[in-house]
Design a protein around this motif. Structure first.
Motif, PDB file in Angstrom:
ATOM      1  N   VAL A 100       0.866  -1.182   0.000  1.00  0.00           N
ATOM      2  CA  VAL A 100       0.000   0.000   0.000  1.00  0.00           C
ATOM      3  C   VAL A 100       0.901   1.230   0.000  1.00  0.00           C
ATOM      4  N   PRO A 101       0.766   2.132  -0.983  1.00  0.00           N
ATOM      5  CA  PRO A 101       1.604   3.337  -0.979  1.00  0.00           C
ATOM      6  C   PRO A 101       1.222   4.261   0.175  1.00  0.00           C
ATOM      7  N   VAL A 102       2.230   4.695   0.926  1.00  0.00           N
ATOM      8  CA  VAL A 102       2.008   5.563   2.078  1.00  0.00           C
ATOM      9  C   VAL A 102       2.583   6.943   1.760  1.00  0.00           C
ATOM     10  N   ARG A 103       1.713   7.944   1.765  1.00  0.00           N
ATOM     11  CA  ARG A 103       2.129   9.331   1.505  1.00  0.00           C
ATOM     12  C   ARG A 103       2.167  10.071   2.842  1.00  0.00           C
TER      13      ARG A 103
ATOM     14  N   PHE B 273       6.406   5.756   0.343  1.00  0.00           N
ATOM     15  CA  PHE B 273       7.005   4.438   0.544  1.00  0.00           C
ATOM     16  C   PHE B 273       5.892   3.397   0.622  1.00  0.00           C
ATOM     17  N   ASN B 274       6.251   2.149   0.437  1.00  0.00           N
ATOM     18  CA  ASN B 274       5.283   1.065   0.534  1.00  0.00           C
ATOM     19  C   ASN B 274       5.204   0.534   1.963  1.00  0.00           C
ATOM     20  N   GLY B 275       3.981   0.446   2.476  1.00  0.00           N
ATOM     21  CA  GLY B 275       3.717  -0.329   3.676  1.00  0.00           C
ATOM     22  C   GLY B 275       3.027  -1.604   3.228  1.00  0.00           C
TER      23      GLY B 275
ATOM     24  N   PRO C 167     -16.769   5.311  13.677  1.00  0.00           N
ATOM     25  CA  PRO C 167     -17.477   4.721  12.518  1.00  0.00           C
ATOM     26  C   PRO C 167     -17.513   5.614  11.282  1.00  0.00           C
ATOM     27  N   GLN C 168     -17.079   6.874  11.408  1.00  0.00           N
ATOM     28  CA  GLN C 168     -17.041   7.727  10.220  1.00  0.00           C
ATOM     29  C   GLN C 168     -15.899   7.348   9.282  1.00  0.00           C
ATOM     30  N   LEU C 169     -14.955   6.541   9.738  1.00  0.00           N
ATOM     31  CA  LEU C 169     -13.842   6.125   8.890  1.00  0.00           C
ATOM     32  C   LEU C 169     -14.328   5.297   7.713  1.00  0.00           C
ATOM     33  N   GLN C 170     -13.670   5.469   6.580  1.00  0.00           N
ATOM     34  CA  GLN C 170     -13.940   4.656   5.402  1.00  0.00           C
ATOM     35  C   GLN C 170     -12.848   3.616   5.168  1.00  0.00           C
ATOM     36  N   GLU C 171     -11.668   3.874   5.756  1.00  0.00           N
ATOM     37  CA  GLU C 171     -10.551   2.953   5.557  1.00  0.00           C
ATOM     38  C   GLU C 171      -9.660   2.971   6.797  1.00  0.00           C
ATOM     39  N   SER C 172      -9.273   1.791   7.262  1.00  0.00           N
ATOM     40  CA  SER C 172      -8.365   1.659   8.401  1.00  0.00           C
ATOM     41  C   SER C 172      -7.512   0.424   8.170  1.00  0.00           C
ATOM     42  N   ILE C 173      -6.188   0.628   8.074  1.00  0.00           N
ATOM     43  CA  ILE C 173      -5.276  -0.466   7.731  1.00  0.00           C
ATOM     44  C   ILE C 173      -4.028  -0.368   8.599  1.00  0.00           C
ATOM     45  N   ASN C 174      -3.532  -1.516   9.049  1.00  0.00           N
ATOM     46  CA  ASN C 174      -2.244  -1.582   9.730  1.00  0.00           C
ATOM     47  C   ASN C 174      -1.191  -2.059   8.734  1.00  0.00           C
ATOM     48  N   LEU C 175      -0.041  -1.386   8.737  1.00  0.00           N
ATOM     49  CA  LEU C 175       0.997  -1.658   7.752  1.00  0.00           C
ATOM     50  C   LEU C 175       2.344  -1.870   8.429  1.00  0.00           C
ATOM     51  N   ALA C 176       3.173  -2.690   7.817  1.00  0.00           N
ATOM     52  CA  ALA C 176       4.545  -2.872   8.276  1.00  0.00           C
ATOM     53  C   ALA C 176       5.492  -2.596   7.114  1.00  0.00           C
ATOM     54  N   HIS C 177       6.679  -2.155   7.461  1.00  0.00           N
ATOM     55  CA  HIS C 177       7.709  -1.933   6.437  1.00  0.00           C
ATOM     56  C   HIS C 177       9.053  -2.332   7.033  1.00  0.00           C
TER      57      HIS C 177
END
Length: 395
Positions: free
Chosen positions: A205-208, A215-217, A233-243
């Protein structure tokens, strides 16, 4: 407050217990571990508040009996997909407050469903108050609070720094490695398009991040991805990323592929990964101002009716490559857990229910300051000043 520390002489638990022994509001700590000799040896190194017993966390009757003399259960016994839910349920039934470092998304969702039971019992339960989840949630909450509305939230961290502690009561297969394999194989749950979805882990996932090159997570199964939309609950996207680390290496992809193709078990994969980690020799890292943060929260949304993003990252001496005082997994996980005990025992947390760290019952800046104060006492930092360790970046 009387504390039962289940898994308290493990690689994470011993940092929490060592800090808790000096809290005025903590009267007694019982270190309960399946390795009774290790628990007693560890307790003997601490002050007279601390005792120890042998305890098999899978023995429900013994666990409940151990809770009879406790006000608070601190749980660091992994893996949490096995021990999280039954120990929390027992704590609620025995009217004990509860804090853990659960880093598995599936049991976290199940434990949050015990909220009404905890409220009825007057029990405060905090699930996932370590490094990630824990500190990562606080960073992301600070980022979220900077914006008027937030549609996308990322938590992320450098996998290269997530190495198991050498000192531990654990024998045989390492629970942290098994957890890692569990969260990088099969499918994991994230929140996207306004709903929970099962997706393939390690997808880039590209992280800006404000002020840094993109960079990519890589998607890594973790509670943060599912607890933030639970609370916001107003969120549309929530993701945990590692790099970082070996997350994009051919070796890791091969091990993960063997599990997904059902050619080896997750346990076997964890052993292979442990061996691989012990054999590799990494070149010394150099300080790089354009590198991805060691740990961060990133919120994307709107501020004053304009598109905006805010990144909050952990920086400074404790995160610098090559620094002898760099904070390892044990301290980064155990110290936030201890700070949760401090806040709860002093009445600074008094809500009943089952909460994840970002639910709003803990002020993130106050909590992080307490964490850094404890790391100063541990000799890992020279100053507890929040501004020395937390950077807020805007775009």
């Amino acid at each position: 407050m009387r504390v039962l520390a289940i898994g308290g002489s493990g690689g994470m638990g011993r940092y929490a217990v060592a800090a808790m022994q000096d809290f005025d509001a903590v009267e007694r700590i019982v270190v309960a571990d399946i390795n009774a000799d290790s628990a007693k040896s560890f307790a003997a190194q601490l002050n007279d508040k601390v005792g120890a017993i042998g305890l098999d966390a899978s023995d429900t009757k013994a666990v409940r009996e151990a809770m009879a003399d406790a006000d608070l259960v601190v749980n660091t016994a992994g893996p949490f997909y096995r021990f999280g839910m039954p120990i929390l349920r027992a704590a609620i039934d025995e009217n004990c407050h509860y804090i853990d470092i659960c880093d598995d998304w599936a049991p976290t969702l199940e434990m949050l469903k015990l909220d009404s039971s905890a409220k009825a019992a007057g029990v405060c339960a905090i699930v996932g108050l370590g490094a990630s989840p824990g500190i990562s949630n606080m960073l992301a909450l600070m980022a979220l609070q900077e914006l008027d509305t937030v549609s996308t939230l990322y938590t992320g961290w450098d996998l290269g720094g997530a190495t198991p502690e050498e000192q531990s009561s654990q024998e045989g297969l390492n629970a942290a490695m098994l957890h890692g394999i569990e969260q990088m194989t099969g499918k994991v749950e994230i929140y996207q398009n306004g709903t929970l979805e099962l997706v393939k882990p390690l997808t880039p996932v590209p992280v800006r991040f404000p002020g840094l090159p993109t960079f990519n997570g890589y998607i890594f199964g973790h509670p943060e991805a599912v607890t933030f939309p639970h609370n916001y609950p107003q969120l549309q996207e929530s993701i945990n990323l590692a790099h970082g680390g070996d997350i994009d290496s051919l070796m890791l992809k091969a091990i993960v592929g063997l599990v997904n193709w059902r050619l080896i078990s997750r346990s076997r994969a964890a052993r292979l990964l442990t061996w691989f980690e012990s054999q590799r020799a990494l070149p010394p890292l150099e300080k790089n101002d354009t590198a991805p943060p060691v740990m961060y929260g990133l919120a994307v949304g709107r501020k004053d009716s304009q598109p905006a993003s805010v990144g909050v990252s952990w920086i400074g001496e404790a995160t610098e490559a090559g620094n002898e005082s760099r904070v390892g997994m044990g301290a980064a996980t155990g110290i936030p857990l201890a700070c949760g005990v401090k806040f709860l025992s002093e009445g600074r947390i008094d809500a009943a229910g089952v909460f994840s760290p970002e639910a709003g019952h803990i002020d993130p800046q106050e909590f992080l300051t307490a964490v850094f104060e404890q790391l100063v006492r541990l000799g890992r930092l020279s100053s507890p000043n929040l501004g020395h360790h937390i950077k807020v970046s805007y775009a």
